[in-house]
Structures are given as structure tokens and as C-alpha cells.
Write a protein that holds these residues in place. Sequence first.
Motif, PDB file in Angstrom:
ATOM      1  N   THR A   1      29.380  18.833  28.414  1.00  0.00           N
ATOM      2  CA  THR A   1      28.104  19.005  28.129  1.00  0.00           C
ATOM      3  C   THR A   1      27.743  19.995  27.171  1.00  0.00           C
ATOM      4  OG1 THR A   1      27.527  18.194  30.397  1.00  0.00           O
ATOM      5  CG2 THR A   1      25.538  19.105  28.994  1.00  0.00           C
ATOM      6  N   MET A   2      28.312  21.148  27.189  1.00  0.00           N
ATOM      7  CA  MET A   2      28.206  22.179  26.216  1.00  0.00           C
ATOM      8  C   MET A   2      28.690  21.649  24.695  1.00  0.00           C
ATOM      9  SD  MET A   2      29.061  25.762  28.170  1.00  0.00           S
ATOM     10  CE  MET A   2      30.671  25.323  28.652  1.00  0.00           C
ATOM     11  N   LEU A   3      29.736  21.175  24.811  1.00  0.00           N
ATOM     12  CA  LEU A   3      30.260  20.585  23.411  1.00  0.00           C
ATOM     13  C   LEU A   3      29.452  19.645  22.865  1.00  0.00           C
ATOM     14  CD1 LEU A   3      34.238  20.421  24.405  1.00  0.00           C
ATOM     15  CD2 LEU A   3      33.086  22.071  22.951  1.00  0.00           C
ATOM     16  N   PHE A   4      28.951  18.551  23.422  1.00  0.00           N
ATOM     17  CA  PHE A   4      28.183  17.638  22.832  1.00  0.00           C
ATOM     18  C   PHE A   4      26.770  18.186  22.470  1.00  0.00           C
ATOM     19  CE2 PHE A   4      31.156  14.456  24.576  1.00  0.00           C
ATOM     20  CZ  PHE A   4      31.226  13.741  23.634  1.00  0.00           C
ATOM     21  N   THR A   5      26.010  19.033  23.415  1.00  0.00           N
ATOM     22  CA  THR A   5      25.067  19.647  23.008  1.00  0.00           C
ATOM     23  C   THR A   5      25.222  20.685  21.846  1.00  0.00           C
ATOM     24  OG1 THR A   5      24.192  19.720  25.331  1.00  0.00           O
ATOM     25  CG2 THR A   5      23.193  21.168  23.832  1.00  0.00           C
ATOM     26  N   GLY A   6      26.236  21.520  21.671  1.00  0.00           N
ATOM     27  CA  GLY A   6      26.259  22.029  20.492  1.00  0.00           C
ATOM     28  C   GLY A   6      26.729  21.245  19.181  1.00  0.00           C
TER      29      GLY A   6
ATOM     30  N   VAL B   1      21.501  27.512  18.887  1.00  0.00           N
ATOM     31  CA  VAL B   1      22.725  26.271  19.001  1.00  0.00           C
ATOM     32  C   VAL B   1      23.575  26.600  20.094  1.00  0.00           C
ATOM     33  CG1 VAL B   1      24.521  25.013  18.285  1.00  0.00           C
ATOM     34  CG2 VAL B   1      22.686  25.297  16.978  1.00  0.00           C
ATOM     35  N   VAL B   2      23.853  28.037  20.023  1.00  0.00           N
ATOM     36  CA  VAL B   2      24.867  28.553  21.230  1.00  0.00           C
ATOM     37  C   VAL B   2      24.337  28.606  22.436  1.00  0.00           C
ATOM     38  CG1 VAL B   2      26.481  30.593  21.771  1.00  0.00           C
ATOM     39  CG2 VAL B   2      26.505  29.771  19.320  1.00  0.00           C
ATOM     40  N   LEU B   3      22.984  29.299  22.434  1.00  0.00           N
ATOM     41  CA  LEU B   3      22.391  29.357  23.623  1.00  0.00           C
ATOM     42  C   LEU B   3      22.107  28.150  24.248  1.00  0.00           C
ATOM     43  CD1 LEU B   3      19.961  32.491  22.556  1.00  0.00           C
ATOM     44  CD2 LEU B   3      22.068  32.673  23.910  1.00  0.00           C
ATOM     45  N   ALA B   4      21.529  27.252  23.501  1.00  0.00           N
ATOM     46  CA  ALA B   4      21.426  25.972  23.941  1.00  0.00           C
ATOM     47  C   ALA B   4      22.411  25.172  24.712  1.00  0.00           C
ATOM     48  CB  ALA B   4      20.611  25.079  22.930  1.00  0.00           C
ATOM     49  N   ALA B   5      23.698  25.242  24.199  1.00  0.00           N
ATOM     50  CA  ALA B   5      24.932  24.406  24.621  1.00  0.00           C
ATOM     51  C   ALA B   5      25.241  25.107  25.833  1.00  0.00           C
ATOM     52  CB  ALA B   5      26.123  24.697  23.511  1.00  0.00           C
TER      53      ALA B   5
ATOM     54  N   LEU C   1      21.439  15.366  30.441  1.00  0.00           N
ATOM     55  CA  LEU C   1      21.275  17.094  30.155  1.00  0.00           C
ATOM     56  C   LEU C   1      21.210  17.386  28.785  1.00  0.00           C
ATOM     57  CD1 LEU C   1      22.807  18.562  33.174  1.00  0.00           C
ATOM     58  CD2 LEU C   1      20.316  18.263  32.543  1.00  0.00           C
ATOM     59  N   VAL C   2      22.381  16.735  28.031  1.00  0.00           N
ATOM     60  CA  VAL C   2      22.724  16.633  26.612  1.00  0.00           C
ATOM     61  C   VAL C   2      21.193  16.233  25.825  1.00  0.00           C
ATOM     62  CG1 VAL C   2      23.691  16.053  24.469  1.00  0.00           C
ATOM     63  CG2 VAL C   2      25.056  16.392  26.493  1.00  0.00           C
ATOM     64  N   LEU C   3      20.751  15.181  25.918  1.00  0.00           N
ATOM     65  CA  LEU C   3      19.298  15.024  25.522  1.00  0.00           C
ATOM     66  C   LEU C   3      18.288  16.059  25.795  1.00  0.00           C
ATOM     67  CD1 LEU C   3      19.661  10.777  25.855  1.00  0.00           C
ATOM     68  CD2 LEU C   3      19.849  12.262  23.756  1.00  0.00           C
ATOM     69  N   PHE C   4      18.278  16.181  27.193  1.00  0.00           N
ATOM     70  CA  PHE C   4      17.215  17.154  27.387  1.00  0.00           C
ATOM     71  C   PHE C   4      17.271  18.475  26.670  1.00  0.00           C
ATOM     72  CE2 PHE C   4      16.254  20.805  29.978  1.00  0.00           C
ATOM     73  CZ  PHE C   4      14.745  20.633  30.182  1.00  0.00           C
ATOM     74  N   THR C   5      18.504  19.103  26.665  1.00  0.00           N
ATOM     75  CA  THR C   5      18.652  20.216  25.750  1.00  0.00           C
ATOM     76  C   THR C   5      17.970  20.129  24.544  1.00  0.00           C
ATOM     77  OG1 THR C   5      20.239  20.824  27.425  1.00  0.00           O
ATOM     78  CG2 THR C   5      19.888  22.313  25.600  1.00  0.00           C
ATOM     79  N   CYS C   6      18.389  18.991  23.839  1.00  0.00           N
ATOM     80  CA  CYS C   6      18.398  18.699  22.422  1.00  0.00           C
ATOM     81  C   CYS C   6      16.658  18.720  22.121  1.00  0.00           C
ATOM     82  CB  CYS C   6      19.027  17.585  21.796  1.00  0.00           C
ATOM     83  SG  CYS C   6      20.934  17.976  21.743  1.00  0.00           S
ATOM     84  N   PHE C   7      16.190  18.034  23.056  1.00  0.00           N
ATOM     85  CA  PHE C   7      14.589  17.912  22.999  1.00  0.00           C
ATOM     86  C   PHE C   7      13.942  19.212  23.308  1.00  0.00           C
ATOM     87  CE2 PHE C   7      13.045  13.150  23.683  1.00  0.00           C
ATOM     88  CZ  PHE C   7      14.067  12.759  23.141  1.00  0.00           C
ATOM     89  N   LEU C   8      14.656  19.907  24.227  1.00  0.00           N
ATOM     90  CA  LEU C   8      13.885  21.377  24.583  1.00  0.00           C
ATOM     91  C   LEU C   8      14.031  22.377  23.293  1.00  0.00           C
ATOM     92  CD1 LEU C   8      12.735  23.348  26.450  1.00  0.00           C
ATOM     93  CD2 LEU C   8      15.159  24.105  26.986  1.00  0.00           C
ATOM     94  N   SER C   9      14.966  22.261  22.368  1.00  0.00           N
ATOM     95  CA  SER C   9      15.298  22.828  21.258  1.00  0.00           C
ATOM     96  C   SER C   9      14.547  22.338  20.202  1.00  0.00           C
ATOM     97  CB  SER C   9      16.913  22.737  20.907  1.00  0.00           C
ATOM     98  OG  SER C   9      17.584  23.288  22.059  1.00  0.00           O
ATOM     99  N   ILE C  10      14.338  21.025  20.137  1.00  0.00           N
ATOM    100  CA  ILE C  10      13.742  20.445  18.653  1.00  0.00           C
ATOM    101  C   ILE C  10      12.203  20.026  19.069  1.00  0.00           C
ATOM    102  CG2 ILE C  10      13.866  18.738  17.066  1.00  0.00           C
ATOM    103  CD1 ILE C  10      16.962  18.823  17.659  1.00  0.00           C
ATOM    104  N   ALA C  11      11.998  19.228  20.145  1.00  0.00           N
ATOM    105  CA  ALA C  11      10.736  18.701  20.292  1.00  0.00           C
ATOM    106  C   ALA C  11       9.404  19.436  20.043  1.00  0.00           C
ATOM    107  CB  ALA C  11      10.609  17.720  21.384  1.00  0.00           C
TER     108      ALA C  11
END
Length: 332
Positions: free
Chosen positions: A18-23, A52-56, A320-330
Motif C-alpha cells: 500500500t505504501m509503495l503504490f501510494t508513494g 509524498v513520503v508522509l502520505a505513503a 486506501l491507496v486511492l483514499f490517501t491520494c484523494f486526501l493529498s490532492i483533492a
Amino acid sequence: MEKDSHLEKAAIRGAVWTMLFTGGLLSVVQVMVGPPLLLAERLLPGGGWVQVVLAALFSGWLYTQMFERAGRAVWRRRIWLLFSVVFFLQLLLGIYADSVFLMSGKLHFPIPGLIPAGVFYRGGMSFMPFLFLITILLSGGAWCSQLCYFGVWDNLAAGKSGKRQGIKPAARARIRWTVLVLFIFVAAGLRLFDIPAIYATVIAAFAGIAGVGIIVFVSHRRNIAVHCSSYCPAGTLVSYLKYVSPWRFRMNDRCVRCMACVRVCRYDALPKESVLKGRPAVNCTLCGDCLAACRHGALEYRFGRLSPLAAERLWLGTTLVLFTCFLSIARV
């Protein structure tokens, strides 16, 4: 002890992936997209990499917290609420502090239900409808159970487990398609007749206020998420387009019709008639809240030839990958 050790290793493996894909995904955004989408990069050159690191790390930690079914529903609502609060906080900062907190520097209505209508109003695709469709492809119904900054309030209004006053499937279908067609018809008419933007703004505001009213006065009273499952045009599209995704949610032959799942489903996707038929209703969001309620292991995710357990863990990681990316970008 051996079983606990195996589960712990599985949780760690899932967290790492999950961390690898999110990062990886956020790194692509950091490198390829300009102007910067990551807020930290906007505020401080190079800060995007820290984000990026913190989100991952955050996504991996979430995976370990949600790995066990027992507490997953609670965590889902917690992080979903976090996303909504962050989203609307950035909106307020964008309005009253600095436009850097807005995605494009321009303000528009933060109403996800208007995404389908927006395509007809603008006469073409934009970033948000494209992201919406990609999300459905990758995660099925997760948009309506974890990725929509508006839907979390409807989910919370639906309340805790207990008696739920559902809507008959035929009536729900009529309501949903009527609202969707009406939204599209009005949006297309506004464009076709070149109606001044102020009128489109008033209509959009009315649609949003109507949605809030449904959440406050209907969802709370019926104990189900009526806005998401019966009113929102985006939710209607998710319910039917999610079948293009490979994810499925099914009942197996271990179901004894105890109806425990009915009491926890906030989307009215498991009414008695659906349980008797052995499959959730079309408005199932794949949230998985019902998994912990079922003591017979009768509910399961499906993904190709993967085992139900592997599919469930893959679903969790993907979401969770999608969620974290949304949290970071949306942002608006």
C-alpha cells in the motif's frame, strides 16, 4: 500464536505494498503534473516530496489499523470524515486566505452530485469526471463509501445499527433515474440556450441545498443514507457503472438468513429480499461494514480467480491507496 504471527506478517506485507503504490502514484503527480497539485509543493519548493513520503507512511499505517474486520467500519468513517474536513477546510482557506488552496485557483460548487451534469453543461470532459470514472474502474463502489467528501455526512446521518426504514427497490430506481435525467436535462438546456452563468449558479446551489436537506431530514429519520443511495446522480452512476470494475461482493452458501447484515448496512443494500435472493442490491458500495456483523463468513469479496480473503485484502489496499491520494490532492 502461529496464526497471529501469520496475520501480522500478512498485515505488514499489505501495508508495504500500500505504501509503495501510494508513494509511486503521488511521485508521478509530483514529477509530471504542473502547476503542482500537492499542497506542500505549492507552499514550499521541494515540500511535495515530504508530503509524498508522509502520505505513503500514512496509507501503510491505515492498512494495519483496518486489516482486521472488527474495527474496519469505525476506521472507515473516521478517515472518511478526516478527508471531508480537510477538503472543506482547504475550501474555506481558498476563499478567505489564498487561492493556492484551490486546485485551479478558481472557485466552483463542491457538489459531487453535479459531476455528471457538469459534462453536459461544459460540453466535454474535464479532470473531475475523468477521475470519477477511473475511480469506479479501479475500486467499484468505493467512491460512495470512502472517496466522496460529501457522502460521509450522509453516512453519519444514517446512524448506528438498528431498524432501518428502507425504500423499495422499484421506487428507488424511479427516483434515482428521474433525478439523474433531470440534472442532465437542465445542464444541457443551460448550455443549449446559453443561459447566463448566474442562473446556473442558483440552480446548482438549490441542488446542493436539497441534498443537504435530504441528509438532515430524511437520512437521519430513516437510518439509511438516502442522499447517496437515492438522490445523488453521481451515486446512481456509481451503482450501475461499478459493474465494469472486476470487483464483486457476494453471499456464499454459508448464509443462514439471520439478517445480522441488514442491521448494519447504511446504504439499504441488504434488505431482506436481497438477502433471501443471496446477493446485495445494486446500491451496494462494497464498503464491507457487514463483514464483521456476519458470524458465518457468508459475505465475501470476489476478484477474478483470487480467493475471497485475498480479494478482500486487495480491495482494502486499493481503496486506501486511492483514499490517501484523494486526501493529498483533492480540493475545489
